[in-house]
Enzyme design. Structure first.
Site, PDB file in Angstrom:
ATOM      1  N   HIS A 175       0.745  -1.216   0.123  1.00 21.57           N
ATOM      2  CA  HIS A 175       0.105   0.142  -0.064  1.00 21.57           C
ATOM      3  C   HIS A 175       0.936   1.332   0.115  1.00 21.57           C
ATOM      4  O   HIS A 175       0.288   2.392   0.456  1.00 21.57           O
ATOM      5  CB  HIS A 175      -1.028   0.243   1.196  1.00 21.57           C
ATOM      6  CG  HIS A 175      -1.785  -1.219   1.392  1.00 21.57           C
ATOM      7  ND1 HIS A 175      -1.346  -2.282   2.144  1.00 21.57           N
ATOM      8  CD2 HIS A 175      -3.023  -1.877   0.822  1.00 21.57           C
ATOM      9  CE1 HIS A 175      -1.943  -3.513   2.212  1.00 21.57           C
ATOM     10  NE2 HIS A 175      -3.097  -2.997   1.171  1.00 21.57           N
TER      11      HIS A 175
HETATM   12  S1  FES Z   1       1.572  -0.582   3.109  1.00 20.15           S
HETATM   13 FE1  FES Z   1       0.062  -1.897   3.795  1.00 20.15          FE
HETATM   14  S2  FES Z   1       1.122  -3.792   4.536  1.00 20.15           S
HETATM   15 FE2  FES Z   1       2.590  -2.027   3.979  1.00 20.15          FE
END
Ligand code: FES
Length: 210
Positions: free
Chosen positions: A168
């Site tokens: 993410h």
């Molecule tokens: S940014 Fe979601 S698991 Fe690392």
């Protein structure tokens, strides 16, 4: 030290390996550390670890040989089923930590997990060696090393060098400190560890009496 597991063949990543991975985000994201690297060395790793499987399952400390870890290189070992990185930080890498920290969510590591003797800007016992759990504090993916700073990183001119979580997009600096406004709420975890000698680290235990 008791029955701690001794790792004979950690996964090493030198500076050239890191540069290669930088050219292709997807390849870097899937080949950097953790599970994939573990798979690449699965056979020798499992064989070498066979006598210590019971000790590892119990969360025994892991002794790591860092004698071949060159400046700028990183190795990965397994502790309690998690990847733990040992990065030999160069002088420029360390200098990047002392620059502007206003973009970090927790620069003083007040909300983050680390032993007391690692609650400092380097988040380490010896500044040159970062020992950190390679698991994102968001949902548990394993971030990728993106050590090269600046535009050449593909992450913008202000990128200081660090780690990028492919899941993410959380970003961490070279002390595992998370950027502000990222999905990951706190810095990467620093495990308990101490130096047995200049070339050996024991991960999973703090020095008794220290
Ligand atoms: S940014 Fe979601 S698991 Fe690392």
């Amino acid at each position: 030290m008791g029955d701690e597991a001794v790792l004979g063949a950690p996964s090493y990543r030198g500076p050239s390996d890191v540069n290669k991975s930088k050219r292709n985000f997807l390849i870097a994201a899937t080949s950097a550390v953790g599970g994939v690297v573990g798979a690449a060395v699965a056979v020798p790793f499992l064989i070498s670890m066979e006598p210590s499987a019971r000790a590892r399952a119990a969360g025994a400390p892991v002794e790591v040989d860092i004698s071949r870890l060159e400046p700028g290189a990183m190795l990965t070992v397994e502790w309690r089923g998690k990847p733990v990185w040992v990065l030999n930080r160069t002088k420029p890498m360390l200098e990047s930590l002392a620059k502007d920290t206003s973009f970090l969510a927790d620069p003083e590591s007040n909300a983050s997990m680390q032993p007391d003797n690692c609650k400092n800007p380097d988040r380490s016992i010896k500044p040159e060696f970062l020992v950190v759990v390679g698991i994102c504090t968001h949902l548990g993916c394993s971030p990728s090393p993106r050590f090269e700073p600046g535009d050449a990183s593909g992450l913008g001119a202000n990128w200081p060098g660090g780690f990028l979580c492919p899941c993410h997009g959380s970003r961490f600096d070279l002390a595992g400190r998370v950027f502000a406004g990222q999905p990951a709420p706190i810095n990467l975890e620093i495990p308990p560890y101490y130096f047995l000698s200049d070339t050996r680290v024991l991960i999973g235990e703090e020095k008794k009496g220290a």
